[in-house]
Design a protein around this motif. Structure first.
Motif, PDB file in Angstrom:
ATOM      1  N   GLY A   1      40.087  39.064  18.244  1.00 38.90           N
ATOM      2  CA  GLY A   1      39.953  37.824  18.813  1.00 38.90           C
ATOM      3  C   GLY A   1      38.591  37.367  19.220  1.00 38.90           C
ATOM      4  O   GLY A   1      38.210  36.212  19.571  1.00 38.90           O
ATOM      5  N   CYS A   2      37.472  38.204  19.237  1.00 32.66           N
ATOM      6  CA  CYS A   2      36.230  37.993  19.393  1.00 32.66           C
ATOM      7  C   CYS A   2      35.266  37.713  18.224  1.00 32.66           C
ATOM      8  O   CYS A   2      34.244  37.031  18.408  1.00 32.66           O
ATOM      9  CB  CYS A   2      35.573  39.156  20.232  1.00 32.66           C
ATOM     10  N   THR A   3      35.738  37.925  17.077  1.00 34.54           N
ATOM     11  CA  THR A   3      35.059  37.823  15.898  1.00 34.54           C
ATOM     12  C   THR A   3      34.947  36.238  15.605  1.00 34.54           C
ATOM     13  O   THR A   3      35.393  35.375  15.650  1.00 34.54           O
ATOM     14  CB  THR A   3      35.849  38.305  14.612  1.00 34.54           C
ATOM     15  N   GLY A   4      33.617  35.843  15.558  1.00 35.87           N
ATOM     16  CA  GLY A   4      33.124  34.699  15.356  1.00 35.87           C
ATOM     17  C   GLY A   4      32.647  33.762  16.654  1.00 35.87           C
ATOM     18  O   GLY A   4      32.089  32.745  16.461  1.00 35.87           O
ATOM     19  N   LYS A   5      32.894  34.593  17.898  1.00 38.44           N
ATOM     20  CA  LYS A   5      32.694  33.897  18.895  1.00 38.44           C
ATOM     21  C   LYS A   5      31.397  34.220  19.658  1.00 38.44           C
ATOM     22  O   LYS A   5      31.037  35.211  19.495  1.00 38.44           O
ATOM     23  CB  LYS A   5      33.889  34.048  19.769  1.00 38.44           C
ATOM     24  N   ASP A   6      30.891  33.308  20.661  1.00 29.49           N
ATOM     25  CA  ASP A   6      29.719  33.655  21.144  1.00 29.49           C
ATOM     26  C   ASP A   6      29.906  34.624  22.527  1.00 29.49           C
ATOM     27  O   ASP A   6      30.692  34.638  23.234  1.00 29.49           O
ATOM     28  CB  ASP A   6      29.337  32.260  21.901  1.00 29.49           C
ATOM     29  N   ALA A   7      29.163  35.874  22.534  1.00 29.37           N
ATOM     30  CA  ALA A   7      29.351  37.029  23.518  1.00 29.37           C
ATOM     31  C   ALA A   7      29.158  36.359  24.944  1.00 29.37           C
ATOM     32  O   ALA A   7      30.069  36.775  25.717  1.00 29.37           O
ATOM     33  CB  ALA A   7      28.428  37.921  23.341  1.00 29.37           C
ATOM     34  N   GLU A   8      28.098  35.439  25.246  1.00 31.63           N
ATOM     35  CA  GLU A   8      28.004  34.915  26.508  1.00 31.63           C
ATOM     36  C   GLU A   8      29.081  34.207  26.956  1.00 31.63           C
ATOM     37  O   GLU A   8      29.616  34.104  28.042  1.00 31.63           O
ATOM     38  CB  GLU A   8      26.532  34.282  26.791  1.00 31.63           C
ATOM     39  N   ALA A   9      29.589  33.064  25.926  1.00 34.57           N
ATOM     40  CA  ALA A   9      30.758  32.140  26.401  1.00 34.57           C
ATOM     41  C   ALA A   9      31.792  32.795  26.730  1.00 34.57           C
ATOM     42  O   ALA A   9      32.929  32.505  27.642  1.00 34.57           O
ATOM     43  CB  ALA A   9      30.698  31.268  25.288  1.00 34.57           C
ATOM     44  N   MET A  10      32.051  34.257  25.880  1.00 35.12           N
ATOM     45  CA  MET A  10      33.463  34.992  26.092  1.00 35.12           C
ATOM     46  C   MET A  10      33.416  35.872  27.042  1.00 35.12           C
ATOM     47  O   MET A  10      34.383  36.630  27.370  1.00 35.12           O
ATOM     48  CB  MET A  10      33.804  35.681  24.656  1.00 35.12           C
TER      49      MET A  10
END
Length: 298
Positions: A197-206
């Motif tokens: 669910g984290c793939t492709g997403k921004d680490a700080e935003a998540m």
């Protein structure tokens, strides 16, 4: 001299000593946190966390601090390695505690679910008096009825426990999302994804960065420091470069997934979107500098 907040009481002594050494270097150099952020390429928020013991500074930040203060990085990086091991041990203890909490919650929920469902007992038909044994045909009918009742009780128990019939259960099973696609229920506050669910997403935003991240691998390529950043809580990793120049490109690869990030004018660091990993060692970060030089983490 800067006035620092007291370090957390639960902080490992090895990490505490390392953090105090960073503070001494900052004080001796007469640096403000804002100046430190500007000269090292690491944000002001990150340095505040490093210097207050809330997050272990990555090796790249430690080397950058040594350069800014004119300090030999050898002794400092040795202290960092010891602190990093202590930090990893603390993370492992935290993960085990969280796992035990999840197991306890699961057992509690299962107990609450099954606690009210007692064993259903079916009274057998009273045995006829020995002197009045029913004929063989009647005995067969009684046995048939007793078997039918037992089957109905079993089916009724299944229905009560599942709350649905076989058809409805099959339909729900067909439409239920896979574990990898479920929400981030049970994660720490602010964390919005886990695993794929984290793939492709921004680490700080998540919410996967900050106190939840460590540097898994690092390499120096030209003037840039290349890192694999890893969040055990989110089950994800990403690539980052500091000391970057416009046009530098970084990518991270794990499990067949690749994500990229580009440095732009005015930025001295950049990072990629996340990829899901089972452990930190599964991810590799590579960089292509604008000068043409390339390199990867080991």
């Amino acid at each position: 001299m800067a006035r620092w907040k007291a370090l957390p009481e639960e902080l490992d002594p090895q990490i505490g000593e390392f953090t105090r050494q960073l503070r001494r270097l900052v004080d001796q150099g007469g640096l403000s946190v804002a100046t430190l952020a500007d000269r090292t390429g690491y944000s002001r928020t990150s340095w505040e966390r490093y210097l207050n013991g809330r997050l272990l500074a990555p090796k790249g930040a430690v080397v950058a601090l040594a350069e800014v203060t004119g300090t030999s990085p050898v002794h400092l990086t040795t202290m960092w390695e010891l602190a990093e091991r202590a930090w990893s041990r603390a993370e492992l203890r935290h993960d085990r505690t969280m796992e035990q909490i999840r197991i306890t919650r699961a057992r509690t929920e299962l107990g609450a679910f099954g606690g009210g469902a007692g064993t259903t007992t079916v009274d057998a038909p009273p045995a006829p008096p020995p002197s009045a044994e029913p004929p063989a045909g009647r005995r067969r009918v009684l046995f048939f009825l007793a078997g039918a009742v037992a089957v109905l009780v079993v089916l009724g128990t299944v229905f009560l426990l599942t709350g649905r019939g076989d058809g409805e259960g099959a339909r729900e099973a067909a439409t239920s999302p896979s574990p990898a696609a479920t929400s981030a229920a049970g994660l720490p506050p602010g964390v919005k994804c886990v695993g794929v669910g984290c793939t492709g997403k921004d680490a700080e935003a998540m919410g996967c960065s900050g106190d939840l991240v460590t540097t898994a691998r690092t390499a120096t390529v030209g003037a840039a420091t290349l890192e694999v950043r890893y969040s055990r809580t989110c089950g994800a990793a990403w690539g980052r470069i500091t000391g970057a120049a416009p046009g530098d490109r970084v990518r991270v690869t794990a499990g067949g997934e690749t994500r990229r990030g580009d440095a732009v004018a005015g930025e001295t660091y950049t990072y990629t979107p996340m990829v899901a990993v089972g452990r930190a060692g599964e991810a590799e970060a590579c960089v292509v500098l604008a000068s043409g030089r390339t390199g990867c983490t080991k």
